[in-house]
Enzyme design. Sequence first.
Site, PDB file in Angstrom:
ATOM      1  N   THR A  61       0.829  -1.214   0.000  1.00  0.00           N
ATOM      2  CA  THR A  61       0.000   0.000   0.000  1.00  0.00           C
ATOM      3  C   THR A  61       0.862   1.262   0.000  1.00  0.00           C
ATOM      4  OG1 THR A  61      -1.852  -0.998   1.198  1.00  0.00           O
ATOM      5  CG2 THR A  61      -1.660   1.377   1.325  1.00  0.00           C
ATOM      6  N   HIS A  85      -8.757  -6.459   2.338  1.00  0.00           N
ATOM      7  CA  HIS A  85      -7.351  -6.793   2.589  1.00  0.00           C
ATOM      8  C   HIS A  85      -7.238  -8.265   2.947  1.00  0.00           C
ATOM      9  CE1 HIS A  85      -3.349  -6.807   4.367  1.00  0.00           C
ATOM     10  NE2 HIS A  85      -3.157  -5.578   3.923  1.00  0.00           N
ATOM     11  N   ASP A 138      -4.366  -0.699  -5.395  1.00  0.00           N
ATOM     12  CA  ASP A 138      -2.972  -0.471  -4.998  1.00  0.00           C
ATOM     13  C   ASP A 138      -2.035  -1.588  -5.444  1.00  0.00           C
ATOM     14  OD1 ASP A 138      -4.158  -2.166  -3.081  1.00  0.00           O
ATOM     15  OD2 ASP A 138      -3.002  -1.342  -1.417  1.00  0.00           O
TER      16      ASP A 138
HETATM   17  C1  GP9 Z   1      -2.906  -0.776   6.567  1.00  0.00           C
HETATM   18  C2  GP9 Z   1      -3.100  -0.882   5.117  1.00  0.00           C
HETATM   19  C3  GP9 Z   1      -2.558  -2.192   4.586  1.00  0.00           C
HETATM   20  O1  GP9 Z   1      -2.936   0.489   7.138  1.00  0.00           O
HETATM   21  O2  GP9 Z   1      -2.749   0.217   4.412  1.00  0.00           O
HETATM   22  O3  GP9 Z   1      -1.396  -2.075   3.872  1.00  0.00           O
HETATM   23  P1  GP9 Z   1      -0.813  -3.263   2.973  1.00  0.00           P
HETATM   24  O4  GP9 Z   1      -0.660  -4.477   3.859  1.00  0.00           O
HETATM   25  O5  GP9 Z   1      -1.778  -3.517   1.859  1.00  0.00           O
HETATM   26  O6  GP9 Z   1       0.472  -2.743   2.478  1.00  0.00           O
HETATM   27 MN    MN Z   2      -2.603  -2.578   0.217  1.00  0.00          MN
END
Ligand code: GP9
Ligand code: MN
Length: 438
Positions: A87, A204, A264
């Site tokens: 992300t 997620h 993302d």
């Molecule tokens: C947590 C979220 C997850 O704040 O942004 O990030 P990721 O695991 O997808 O890098």
């Molecule tokens: Mn992410």
Amino acid sequence: SATDMDKVAEYVKQHYAKPNDQLFGMAKGRNVIYIHLESTQQFLIDYKLKDKNGVEHEVMPFINSLYHSNSTFSFSNFFHQVKAGKTSDAETLFENSLFGLNQGALFTQLGGKNTFEAAPNILKQTQGYTSAVFHGNSGTFWNRNETYKRLGYDYFFDASYYDVTENNSFQYGLNDKPFFQQSVKYLEHLQQPFYTKFIAVSNHYPYTQLNGDETGFPLADTKDETINSYFSTANYMDTAVHEFFDYLKQSGLYDNSIIILYGDHYGISNARNKDLAALLGKDKETWSNFDNAQVQRVPYMIHIPGMTQGKIIDTYGGQVDALPTLLHLLGVNTEKYIQLGQDMFSPDHKQLVAFRDGDFVTPEYTYYGGVLYDNKTGQEITEPSKELTDTVNKWKDEVSDQLATSDKINNGDLLRFYTQSGLEALNPDNYNYLKNNE
Ligand code: GP9
Ligand code: MN
């Protein structure tokens, strides 16, 4: 050193892609609302999941309606370019038009000390924008609370600003529906025009916080639990985004905003893709690295209410291209900024998309895991012509130049030497994101 910076500036000058005259400034002065679609891959667009009885369920009906709207520029060949920073790497790319690092996360390693000339700062100093990030997880995750100060974000509404309970959240923070609902009261008080980012996180890994039973959306039927629940969390995210759009319309913010949705990075890793194959109408046995590369496409949709020339655009590009694309739509000249991407609408845009590890895709070829594939057949090219070999070698060099330039800028903290942007130096000490200045 300052000499290194000069070389970088020369590289950037050579790769500058001028704006598209028709579109430059078409969203000038509008609020910018980025909606971060966690782990959302392009194959979810228009995807219908079959349940046990063979009935089809559209995973993201609302986002699909935006995708096909004539008020949206929707890209069908847009790739994520992140690595271990996930992300946060996507954020690095969108905010700076620079890549994350080849190892680890730029936010964690350099975000708290480097000089940046990021979107919030550019828009504040040149167009008077106020900026804010909304995210229902702790502000320390990915070192965001430190990095955002250096990107120039005026506000960062992290978990401490939200009512987060055991029942409305999971390990990465607040579920998307309460997240958007509770964000509204902060958004309403922002000075316009604003530049904002909403990092929704429900979709997620491991996609289990809301399973099919709770959302009413069916689970897929593969032997991989992660794949099975991915569609249902994406469906939940879609509903949450829909609700947020309804609010934007009711509040009147919608009409003078530009709303950009992006994925993302992948949600299903390459290691799981063979089990995904059947759901994508592919054969598990012949699934290859070529297919792994193709599913790195992520949504990138620029929704401009009132605009009617929207369409699905097949230009190849990646996350590094998003910032110059946005700035040109807002009528901001990017020539003097150190940005490594190219406006997706520019007549000069080069359709060569780098992955962070040096692999790449073009409209005709895919180079992945050190192997060259023909996009038409999906087959490995074992005996390339002399001409093709030369072309591919040139692409390899161009990709490695782009990545190496990014690394030089970031590892050498070179932007501290750069004066030609005309931006005043930003002082991170002037930013404080603590609630009530605790
Ligand atoms: C947590 C979220 C997850 O704040 O942004 O990030 P990721 O695991 O997808 O890098
Ligand atoms: Mn992410």
